[in-house]
Design an enzyme around this catalytic site. Sequence first.
Site, mmCIF file in Angstrom:
data_model
loop_
_atom_site.group_PDB
_atom_site.id
_atom_site.type_symbol
_atom_site.label_atom_id
_atom_site.label_comp_id
_atom_site.label_asym_id
_atom_site.label_seq_id
_atom_site.Cartn_x
_atom_site.Cartn_y
_atom_site.Cartn_z
ATOM 1 C CG ASP A 1 -1.940 1.035 1.145
ATOM 2 O OD1 ASP A 1 -2.730 1.170 0.375
ATOM 3 O OD2 ASP A 1 -1.986 1.994 2.188
ATOM 4 C CD GLU B 1 -2.197 2.608 -3.720
ATOM 5 O OE1 GLU B 1 -3.363 3.140 -3.685
ATOM 6 O OE2 GLU B 1 -1.815 2.311 -2.473
#
Length: 553
Positions: A205, A244
């Site tokens: 993330d 990401e």
Amino acid sequence: MRLTYTSDVWYKNAVVYCLDVETFKDGNGDGVGDFRGLTQQIDYLAGLGVTCLWLMPFFPTPNRDDGYDITDFYNIDPRLGTLGDFVEFMRTANDRGLRVIADLVVNHTSDQHPWFVESRSSRDSPMRDWYVWSDTPEPDDPSQIVFPDKENSIWQYDEKSEQYYLHSFYRHQPDLNVGNPEVRDEIARILGFWMELGLSGFRVDAVPFLIENVNPQLANPHEFLADLRAFMTRRKGGSILLGEVNVPYKDLPAYFGEGLGDQLTMCFDFIGMQNAWLSMARSDATPLARALRERPKPPKDCQWAMFLRNHDELTLDKLTEEERQEIFEAFGPRKDMQIYGRGLRRRLPTMLGGDLRRIKMAYSLLFSLPGTPVIFYGEEIGMGENLDEEGRMAVRIPMQWSADGGFTQAEPVREIPEGSFAPDRVNVADQKRDVNSLLRWFQLLIERYRECPELAWGSHTVLETGRPSVLAHRCDADGATVVVTHNLCDTAVDVELTLEGLEGNLLTDLLMDGTLEVSADGSVRVPLDPHGCRWFRASRPEIPPEDASVKAL
């Protein structure tokens, strides 16, 4: 290409399916999805053809940010089950040939995590340096505030210890200090723990926030990614880090590890995604074609992850303000459909007005673009969103299994949308019985994608079409070729393609019956319906098309 070769690097032509355990299937009747419910649907996922499941956070949490605020990295949220339930899920998934990756959310913790409770207890706490503290916070840069509707600073004053702590996201999510070797060691332990329970990797993330918001202890932030990748390779050779990383193309190679490819295994192509939406808004393939031409080639054994929609807002932050407004006008003109001034909180089928031709074309585009396709749960049946939910939660709605919902027999954890995308109109059970449904289209696309390793492994070339509305590209690998065309407008067109090296070949359509012949000068005319899509495999007349990839070796 040899199947034995491509399967060694499994992620390069995987089909990744992202789901939230909480909203996928309730297995114990309490209204909340759980691992028991998910396990019962493994055969559905295997039948769809996906090869890798990406699980959104399933850890203990106060649930102020849909599970991304974590209080224990080594356990399961009690609402979702137990570690025993997780192990049974993993065993069943592996039995059906599915790999599993999970969200790695270690940029921050919940402010209720025992680490932070200890860290804020005193300036002399042994865990004080596990987070980023400052007497005088740096001046706020508005561009650094991720959630401008909720926060006006990335620093929060802590009255007890009389210092400020850094929070790149919400104030209840203090940033971990990965400049601290103890923190880095603990993150490695987290990876090792879940890999021992069967995970094949992690979706990392907010990678830029993870490695950039550190103190001077970490001279080269990218060394942290390289260390994590090396640790995982030692523990489990086929494991991956899917990052990401929403940065411009020029900054992205550093996250792969430049030419070495020793950091992130895969990166999401945010630039390609945003330009795909701009192309669909304009019915003009030019923006997407330009992005594909400009996209840097990843290092050997690294890969791009392709997507059109994910679990967050549809971010359009790398486009100009004028380009964003074009997309807003086309796909989300109302203010309640937009978020943060930079994105949309809608799902693809509603943005395309429920037009099945356009929806099918969009997903054909996704599966044929060079890279590994990533889909969000419910996309395969065309689920909509619930704009009554707050913020990004609009798209994180319960999975629609049957006409009455089928997610739970109790009150669902989140409201199920009404209207033309309600379960009585959009559900798995009905679409299984309809040969023309979106679900069956997904199964066909996944089957053909898996049969065409050139799409993921090959070198790609964007072809000139003479028609602004048409994107055509070819993918070549080991002497085998796949040619793909997409018409982004609602008018039928013919395009003339020049296919060097394929003179005299046959082009066999992989999505419907039919063949085209490439002339002696390498040209071929391809007819396309409104919002039409065609995938072709090139082969010599004497070679069956299904053998063309193998015969090329």
